[in-house]
Design an enzyme around this catalytic site. Sequence first.
Site, mmCIF file in Angstrom:
data_model
loop_
_atom_site.group_PDB
_atom_site.id
_atom_site.type_symbol
_atom_site.label_atom_id
_atom_site.label_comp_id
_atom_site.label_asym_id
_atom_site.label_seq_id
_atom_site.Cartn_x
_atom_site.Cartn_y
_atom_site.Cartn_z
ATOM 1 N N ASP B 327 -8.368 -9.314 6.237
ATOM 2 C CA ASP B 327 -7.687 -8.796 5.235
ATOM 3 C C ASP B 327 -7.097 -7.285 5.609
ATOM 4 O O ASP B 327 -8.143 -6.636 6.008
ATOM 5 C CB ASP B 327 -8.492 -8.802 3.804
ATOM 6 C CG ASP B 327 -8.541 -10.154 3.244
ATOM 7 O OD1 ASP B 327 -7.256 -10.586 3.157
ATOM 8 O OD2 ASP B 327 -9.545 -10.764 2.814
ATOM 9 N N PHE B 397 0.036 0.832 -17.728
ATOM 10 C CA PHE B 397 0.840 0.121 -16.729
ATOM 11 C C PHE B 397 0.502 -1.469 -17.439
ATOM 12 O O PHE B 397 -0.580 -1.677 -17.799
ATOM 13 C CB PHE B 397 0.239 -0.105 -15.329
ATOM 14 C CG PHE B 397 0.614 -1.230 -14.439
ATOM 15 C CD1 PHE B 397 1.838 -0.891 -13.694
ATOM 16 C CD2 PHE B 397 0.120 -2.560 -14.315
ATOM 17 C CE1 PHE B 397 2.604 -1.815 -12.679
ATOM 18 C CE2 PHE B 397 0.951 -3.364 -13.591
ATOM 19 C CZ PHE B 397 2.012 -2.953 -12.762
#
Lengths: 591, 702
Positions: B327, B397
């Site tokens: 990752d 957001f």
Amino acid sequence: MTLNAWWQCGLYLAALLCLVKPLGAYMARVYERQPCGLDRLLGPCERWCYRLAGIDPDRESSWRHYAVCVIAVNFVGLLVVYFLQRAQAWLPFNPQTLPAVSPDSAFNTAASFASNTNWQGYGGETTMSYLTQMLGLGVQNFLSAATGMAVLVALVRGIARRSAETIGNFWVDLTRSTLYILLPLSLVLAIALVSQGVVQSFAPYQTVHLLEPTSDADGNTITEQTLPLGPAASQIAIKQLGTNGGGFFNANSAHPYENPTPISNFLELLSILLIPAALCYTFGAMVGARRQGWAVLAAMLAIFVPLLVICQTAEQAGNPRIAALGVDDVAGSEHSGGNMEGKEVRFGIANSALWATATTAASNGSVNSTHDSYTPLGGLVPMSLMQLGEVVFGGVGSGLYGMLVFAIIAVFIAGLMVGRTPEYLGKKIEAYEIKMAALVVLIPCAVVLVGTAIAVLGPGLTYTTADSPDLKQNVANPGPHGFSEVLYAFSSAGNNNGSAFAGLSANAPFYNVALGVTMLISRYWLIVPTLAIAGSLARKKATPVGLGTLPTHSPLFVVLLVGVVLLVGALTFVPALALGPIVEHLQMVAP
Amino acid sequence: MAAAQKARPLFDPPIVRQAIVDAFKKLNPLHQIRNPVMFTVLIGSAFATLLWAQALIGEGEAPAGFIFGVAAWLWFTVLFANFAEAMAEGRGKAQAAALRATRQNVAAKKLREMPAEEGRPDFGSLQAHRKAESVSASDLRLGDIVLVEAGDQIPADGDVVRGVASVDESAITGESAPVIRESGGDRSSVTGGTRVLSDWLIVRVAANPGETFLDRMISLVEGAKRRKTPNEIALDILLAAMTIVFLLACATLLPFSIYSVEAAGQGTPIALTALLALLVCLIPTTIGGLLSAIGIAGMDRMIQANVIATSGRAVEAAGDVDVLLLDKTGTITLGNRQAVEFIPVDGVPVEALADAAQLSSLADETPEGRSVVVLAKERYGLRGRNVHDMHATFIPFSAQTRVSGVNLDGRQVRKGAADAIEQFVKERGGQFPAALREQVHAIAKRGGTPLVVAENALPLGAIHLKDIVKGGIQERFAELRQMGIKTVMITGDNPLTAAAIAAEAGVDDFLAEATPEAKLKMIREYQAGGRLVAMTGDGTNDSPALAQADVAVAMNSGTQAAKEAGNMVDLDSNPTKLIEIVAIGKQLLMTRGALTTFSIANDVSKYFAIIPAVFVGTYPVLGMLNVMRLATPASAILSAVIFNALIIVLLIPLALRGIRYRPVSADRLLRDNLLVYGLGGLIVPFVGIKVIDLILVALGIA
């Protein structure tokens, strides 16, 4: 080694290596069923064979089915040879009206020719009719060689294929080996041999008056001699090419009608190693990595050449005890010096020792000198080449598949040392492969050691014949040399070589049966696990090559492979050898 | 956990004491039969003991003292091998026990049913109503529901089904900062032995006692339950085959020797004691005796690295891995992106952009938002303003608008992804300049993440957020490449960004805009090409990929589903650990290979010691093979047997620690190891046997 010997050996190896690539590439095309140049000539014949036998050449089989076909063909071949021998008295092409062969000897010979061992407990010209020679032994010479090549090709396909269930069609491999490789080569060689004077005739044996009468051991004057004849050249060609080695005549390639000239000797010598060496290239071509083939060939040469030098040196050095008697045994312009006992003057030491080394490196077993008469070290070389498992060139096909099994074991140990599950040519080597590989290595060792042990405990030392109740000695020489004779016989049979040390009277019921069983075990117990490895490898995926992959074409790997072959052989047989040739040598050189 | 990470001394006295006791217990033939090589030695020892008894009553084939010496050292050979195994087991168990000690048997607050109301349950009143009870943690079963409150220890591994709490996991990870655990999502898994610091959790128990990851690991270490790994089985077969070959070579030596004695007319046939000695010296006792210790030590090194493996097969496979899926976030880059540059559009002063960017980020608590404020302050001296004094409205957001910002005195300042801001600007009748679009592209191309800032209908410019690649990671990847391992970066970024980071970090390949399906597909493709894939994962949506990967390391902080799907759990939840795991796997295989080579190479010297000794009576010339000039036949045989037994003890440290793995090419590794263990194995015993012979002579035994 004399300068002459260096030249002879160098010329021989150079000629051999030059032929490896062309023949190897040709054989690869034959097995991959690609156009190979002889298709227009032999293609119709091949197709006709398949139609006649009802074989679909495009249908491939699993390893189990392949193995069943191998065993079936060989078993039928064994029966045919057995009954031909038993019935030859009533069959045609028997100008000498030779009687039926005894059951134990017939079994021994049938097992011997089916298993590509071609050990001979009999004398050819006094035992076998022309029909038995041609239809029985000659046919088996082709079939047993083609069987070995087919099994090898199946193993190579197993390595080359990915996630495949099948390893080829045995009938196709057998037919193509015979038709495209063995027959054409044999034809060429047979004609070349005839040109040198090897006999090829159906005429009965000729009796001629001797130019100079001689006398036998009892002092009777002898004025006549029987000259054996027969269709010899055709059989000798395949005997040399197919690593069979069973001579038409009892004296094998020492006989002037089998091997009359230095040129015939060179051609026969070349034929011994030709196909086994070229198959290395075929292997490389078929797995798509020619370097792999060369690496295996290099490993074989790395064992062959030093042993050849040892054998030559030992024979040329001769016996110090004879030298101590004031006999000149140094090579000069007058004579070859060294140990000439049991060797043909027309071949000398160099070509005899070269033949002895080549014929035991390959599982050919034909001889042009008497190995029994070699110096202890000179005799140790052929014996140890067989005990290494007949993987240094070895039999056609069987030598290379044996070597590939050793490569699997070498890769297993070495692969661990680089920290990965070992893989050979991209195929992971796991428990199943190791189990089968262990069987392949174990069985010849076991039959040789156990057979020898039983023989020296008594059954192999003395025998009686039907016509006289007197106990006769099997072993011609007492002491360590007698032990070597027995060990050599079992090493030869247990590794399907077939050469004889001589000095051992092996045409006795014990040896006929024991050696016959030994030959069958070591041939088929090796073929089945080898095919099992082929099947298992074919099913696997291939791991791509990376930096973490152990390269199996590097000089280092060649060294490792040679090390494993030598170590396995040495560790198994050193105690036995110590009691035979080693102690004999030490006794000879001890002051 | 801190205790486990500390290197344990190789010979820890309590472990050694226990191992000595266990070495005798392991003489049980039922235990030995699992190991064909050592079983052969055991039978040989028993047989030699009988021969000694026979000699004591005066019927011996050789002097009783000699037979006793051989028999005793054959027994020692078995005991030393047992000791090696017991040492490895002891160390593994001690390591596991240290981990297990963290889960003392605490009382658990077991709930009979899930409370109906959402709020904090009151254990006291639930108990009064017989809806809850206090039980011992060891009585908890799979599926039980327990309440854990501030100050309580979590009684078992499980999943949070309700509540949010901060948890101290230092007992497991050694990391002192508390972590948040909550129901749902990827942070729902809790580990037994950790402690809730604040708030409360309702946890569903995920394993029966005795079946936790730790228990599974312990069973891999304990001899009786240990199952052999595939490679171990293959090696065992090879060793068994060699044992059979040597058994045949030795057994047939008796008839050979009888024949030779008759032929030579002198000497005596080889003594059975000498044959037994030769057999035990030849069969690969060194590797056979240390094989299980090597395997256990490999597992043990995993625990020391704070990784719990649930199968030995996985540890072995780790050595074979040739593709690592890593990752990006946390492994290759530091977790968070940071603002590094403000790029205004033409005509806008950079200060104005910086000001707007700072304003829009003041209430943004994400690391990216904070980094914008920091950059504005450091580069342009803009001080943080007190947001409450400004009467501003902050726009958080949202997934719909994908922008965040602030409304202040009619100014609508927004920041967000380029396309989201473009939409915002166009809705207000503004234009999105082509030059800005190019800037955005340029940032993405350099591996950055572009954010665009706009005020009302006017785009002001872009913020360059940059992924910070971890220091030293490039060298790690170069090392991996040397080992033949391909690294693949997995990221949710767009391909442009991903390519730039991949280039900076030096990975071989990347998977951009990765979805769980894309990950799974990629693993399958690699596997179809014959490669072995390792990956780390923590989320539930990683589970299919984890289950597919050959080596799957689940983060301890991940969900229970992820841990079940993987075959290892990393207690530190450190994605870089994968590299260490690969090295441990390789070390395990290398140690086996090296000791096998050593063991076989040893045999050459033993032939030189024993063959002349046993046959010199029959054929005196064979004395010339006694190249070591050993004093007497008896001392030669004894020296070989003693060397053979002692070498096992001397190699125990190597077996337990493993051979050091260096990231170099396979060819080089093979050459080095062949030189050390192959050639070394050939030479060392010549020296060793000679020295032992000299000592025997000095002691007057021979």
